[in-house]
Write a protein that holds these residues in place. Structure first.
Motif, mmCIF file in Angstrom:
data_model
loop_
_atom_site.group_PDB
_atom_site.id
_atom_site.type_symbol
_atom_site.label_atom_id
_atom_site.label_comp_id
_atom_site.label_asym_id
_atom_site.label_seq_id
_atom_site.Cartn_x
_atom_site.Cartn_y
_atom_site.Cartn_z
ATOM 1 N N ALA A 1 0.825 -1.209 0.000
ATOM 2 C CA ALA A 1 0.000 0.000 0.000
ATOM 3 C C ALA A 1 0.863 1.264 0.000
ATOM 4 C CB ALA A 1 -0.930 -0.001 1.212
ATOM 5 N N TRP A 2 2.127 1.124 0.376
ATOM 6 C CA TRP A 2 3.049 2.262 0.386
ATOM 7 C C TRP A 2 3.650 2.519 -1.007
ATOM 8 C CZ3 TRP A 2 6.330 3.377 5.267
ATOM 9 C CH2 TRP A 2 5.579 3.151 6.424
ATOM 10 N N GLY A 3 3.400 1.632 -1.947
ATOM 11 C CA GLY A 3 3.932 1.796 -3.300
ATOM 12 C C GLY A 3 5.101 0.890 -3.628
ATOM 13 N N ILE A 4 5.443 -0.039 -2.728
ATOM 14 C CA ILE A 4 6.537 -0.980 -2.997
ATOM 15 C C ILE A 4 5.983 -2.155 -3.798
ATOM 16 C CG2 ILE A 4 8.175 -2.588 -1.936
ATOM 17 C CD1 ILE A 4 8.442 -0.610 0.381
ATOM 18 N N THR A 5 6.582 -2.407 -4.956
ATOM 19 C CA THR A 5 6.106 -3.484 -5.824
ATOM 20 C C THR A 5 7.012 -4.715 -5.775
ATOM 21 O OG1 THR A 5 7.301 -2.522 -7.700
ATOM 22 C CG2 THR A 5 4.990 -1.883 -7.413
ATOM 23 N N SER A 6 8.267 -4.503 -5.360
ATOM 24 C CA SER A 6 9.226 -5.609 -5.287
ATOM 25 C C SER A 6 9.990 -5.510 -3.978
ATOM 26 C CB SER A 6 10.211 -5.552 -6.456
ATOM 27 O OG SER A 6 9.533 -5.543 -7.690
ATOM 28 N N ILE A 7 10.211 -6.656 -3.347
ATOM 29 C CA ILE A 7 10.909 -6.708 -2.064
ATOM 30 C C ILE A 7 12.180 -7.540 -2.216
ATOM 31 C CG2 ILE A 7 10.813 -7.642 0.283
ATOM 32 C CD1 ILE A 7 9.195 -5.228 0.183
ATOM 33 N N ARG A 8 13.302 -6.953 -1.797
ATOM 34 C CA ARG A 8 14.556 -7.703 -1.790
ATOM 35 C C ARG A 8 14.756 -8.301 -0.409
ATOM 36 N NH1 ARG A 8 20.390 -7.235 -1.265
ATOM 37 N NH2 ARG A 8 21.422 -8.289 -3.017
ATOM 38 N N LEU A 9 14.803 -9.619 -0.364
ATOM 39 C CA LEU A 9 14.897 -10.348 0.898
ATOM 40 C C LEU A 9 16.265 -11.019 1.005
ATOM 41 C CD1 LEU A 9 11.413 -12.128 0.716
ATOM 42 C CD2 LEU A 9 11.947 -10.009 1.938
ATOM 43 N N ASP A 10 16.931 -10.830 2.123
ATOM 44 C CA ASP A 10 18.218 -11.488 2.337
ATOM 45 C C ASP A 10 18.129 -12.605 3.375
ATOM 46 O OD1 ASP A 10 19.911 -10.346 0.513
ATOM 47 O OD2 ASP A 10 20.361 -8.610 1.761
ATOM 48 N N TYR A 11 17.315 -12.392 4.385
ATOM 49 C CA TYR A 11 17.268 -13.392 5.455
ATOM 50 C C TYR A 11 15.967 -13.214 6.228
ATOM 51 C CZ TYR A 11 18.501 -9.380 8.363
ATOM 52 O OH TYR A 11 18.511 -8.156 8.969
ATOM 53 N N GLY A 12 15.653 -14.195 7.075
ATOM 54 C CA GLY A 12 14.519 -14.052 7.984
ATOM 55 C C GLY A 12 13.205 -14.608 7.481
ATOM 56 N N TYR A 13 13.211 -15.232 6.284
ATOM 57 C CA TYR A 13 11.967 -15.764 5.726
ATOM 58 C C TYR A 13 12.179 -17.199 5.249
ATOM 59 C CZ TYR A 13 10.479 -10.914 5.814
ATOM 60 O OH TYR A 13 10.152 -9.646 6.224
ATOM 61 N N SER A 14 11.228 -18.049 5.559
ATOM 62 C CA SER A 14 11.291 -19.444 5.147
ATOM 63 C C SER A 14 10.862 -19.575 3.684
ATOM 64 C CB SER A 14 10.364 -20.283 6.024
ATOM 65 O OG SER A 14 9.001 -19.992 5.717
ATOM 66 N N PRO A 15 11.160 -20.710 3.030
ATOM 67 C CA PRO A 15 10.711 -20.921 1.650
ATOM 68 C C PRO A 15 9.201 -20.772 1.485
ATOM 69 C CG PRO A 15 12.362 -22.553 2.230
ATOM 70 C CD PRO A 15 12.050 -21.800 3.486
ATOM 71 N N ILE A 16 8.453 -21.265 2.449
ATOM 72 C CA ILE A 16 6.986 -21.150 2.363
ATOM 73 C C ILE A 16 6.561 -19.694 2.460
ATOM 74 C CG2 ILE A 16 4.822 -21.697 3.562
ATOM 75 C CD1 ILE A 16 6.041 -24.415 4.287
ATOM 76 N N GLU A 17 7.190 -18.933 3.368
ATOM 77 C CA GLU A 17 6.864 -17.504 3.504
ATOM 78 C C GLU A 17 7.221 -16.736 2.231
ATOM 79 O OE1 GLU A 17 7.363 -16.583 8.268
ATOM 80 O OE2 GLU A 17 9.176 -16.872 7.063
ATOM 81 N N ILE A 18 8.359 -17.078 1.638
ATOM 82 C CA ILE A 18 8.782 -16.400 0.419
ATOM 83 C C ILE A 18 7.823 -16.718 -0.730
ATOM 84 C CG2 ILE A 18 10.593 -16.344 -1.350
ATOM 85 C CD1 ILE A 18 12.631 -16.611 0.922
ATOM 86 N N ALA A 19 7.422 -17.975 -0.839
ATOM 87 C CA ALA A 19 6.459 -18.364 -1.874
ATOM 88 C C ALA A 19 5.152 -17.602 -1.710
ATOM 89 C CB ALA A 19 6.209 -19.873 -1.820
#
Length: 348
Positions: free
Chosen positions: A85-103
């Motif tokens: 909702a803030w206008g972010i369309t793509s998120i760069r993730l380095d750590y802290g998320y599981s494969p299921i969360e990323i999917a």
């Protein structure tokens, strides 16, 4: 090739607005920002971030944000999904998320991951989690510290394997105007580009064609006015080339010339020039040096009028007139202007 810029909270809002205006004029539609840079001490982090993101949205810039679970907390969000909702369309993730969360996140955002650290196990885990890898971008780091960047060969090696899995690929070239701190040494992915930062056009072409990058971003804060003009042309799949032309052929410089989709490694072949119907008599049929601008004469029958630019030294041909030459400083672009790309000739 998709071209983007980078904007940072550490740059004041007035400067960021100036950059976004230039980006819009240059037909840029992507920007990268990091919301987790240690050196950026912002008094009201949440307020300033909202201002910056709002301006990106206003100027039609799709934002790729480097974020983490800590970033989400700093922005007073309950979930990372709220950032859309803030206008972010793509998120760069380095750590802290599981494969299921990323999917799951890939259903809301394009997912951007560190290209250098993706493993075969990661890919299999995402596939097991039913992730659509075409929604994933493999993004190479930029390297602020001198002599720590990658080679173009290493970037290509990584990208070729990731593209086979369905990933889009992305990397950075340094700016040449306002450099980002704390080192102010440029933010390239490829180390060689750090020492050639004034040639934004060549660095971007190399990154796209030699490095196999779908997206090329300027890592630093700003570039020169000349570079902005070249970015605008690259966003239209064109490169401006300075050249000397015989007076009787000056009209050729008023056209945009596109190479054929089925590019020759020996010559750039202008699609548009085939509409030239004037009678062309044989003259100046000399050896064609690299960069020679040529036109097929009446002896070439149905190819009469076709304009070519030699990518290599070629022999003399009685069917081909040499009518000009690309400026020596621009010969380096010729290997990359292919597969339908265009040339805007600037006749001297």
């Amino acid at each position: 090739m998709k071209i983007g810029i980078s904007i940072y909270l550490g740059t004041n809002l007035e400067k960021n607005i100036e950059i976004l205006k230039k980006a819009k004029t240059a037909k840029v539609s992507y920007a990268f920002t990091s919301l987790q840079i240690p050196e950026e001490n912002v008094d009201d982090y949440e307020k300033e971030t909202k201002k910056l993101l709002g301006k990106c949205k206003e100027y039609g810039i799709q934002l790729i944000a480097d974020a983490s679970p800590e970033t989400v907390k700093k922005l007073s969000c309950n979930t990372i999904e709220e950032l859309k909702a803030w206008g972010i369309t793509s998120i760069r993730l380095d750590y802290g998320y599981s494969p299921i969360e990323i999917a799951k996140l890939s259903e809301t955002f394009q997912i951007v991951l560190n290209a250098s650290t993706i493993t075969a196990k990661d890919i299999q885990d995402w596939k097991t989690a039913k992730a659509d890898l075409s929604r994933f971008i493999a993004c190479h780091n930029y390297y602020p510290k001198e002599y720590t960047g990658l080679s173009i060969e290493r970037v290509r090696e990584i990208n070729k394997s990731l593209k086979m899995e369905g990933f889009q690929t992305m990397a950075f070239v340094p700016g040449n105007m306002t450099m980002r701190g704390p080192l102010f040494a440029g933010l390239p992915t490829v180390e060689a580009h750090r020492f050639n930062k004034n040639d934004i056009t060549l660095n971007m072409l190399e990154m796209h064609f030699d490095g196999k990058c779908d997206m090329v971003m300027v890592g630093d804060v700003d570039v020169s006015e000349e570079a902005w003009k070249s970015i605008e042309l690259l966003n239209q799949d064109m490169v401006e080339i300075k050249a000397a032309l015989d007076k009787k052929y000056q009209n050729i410089s008023s056209m945009i010339h596109h190479d054929r989709i089925d590019s020759s490694s020996f010559v750039f072949r202008s699609v548009e020039s085939r509409i030239i119907k004037d009678k062309i008599n044989p003259e100046n049929c000399i050896e064609r040096k690299k960069g020679s601008i040529c036109i097929s004469n009446s002896k070439y029958l149905r190819y009469e009028g076709e304009v070519e630019i030699a990518r290599h030294d070629l022999p003399q041909d009685d069917r081909v007139n040499v009518i000009g030459h690309v400026d020596l400083e621009y010969l380096k672009y010729l290997p990359y202007i292919k597969n339908g790309m265009g040339i805007k000739l600037k006749a001297e």
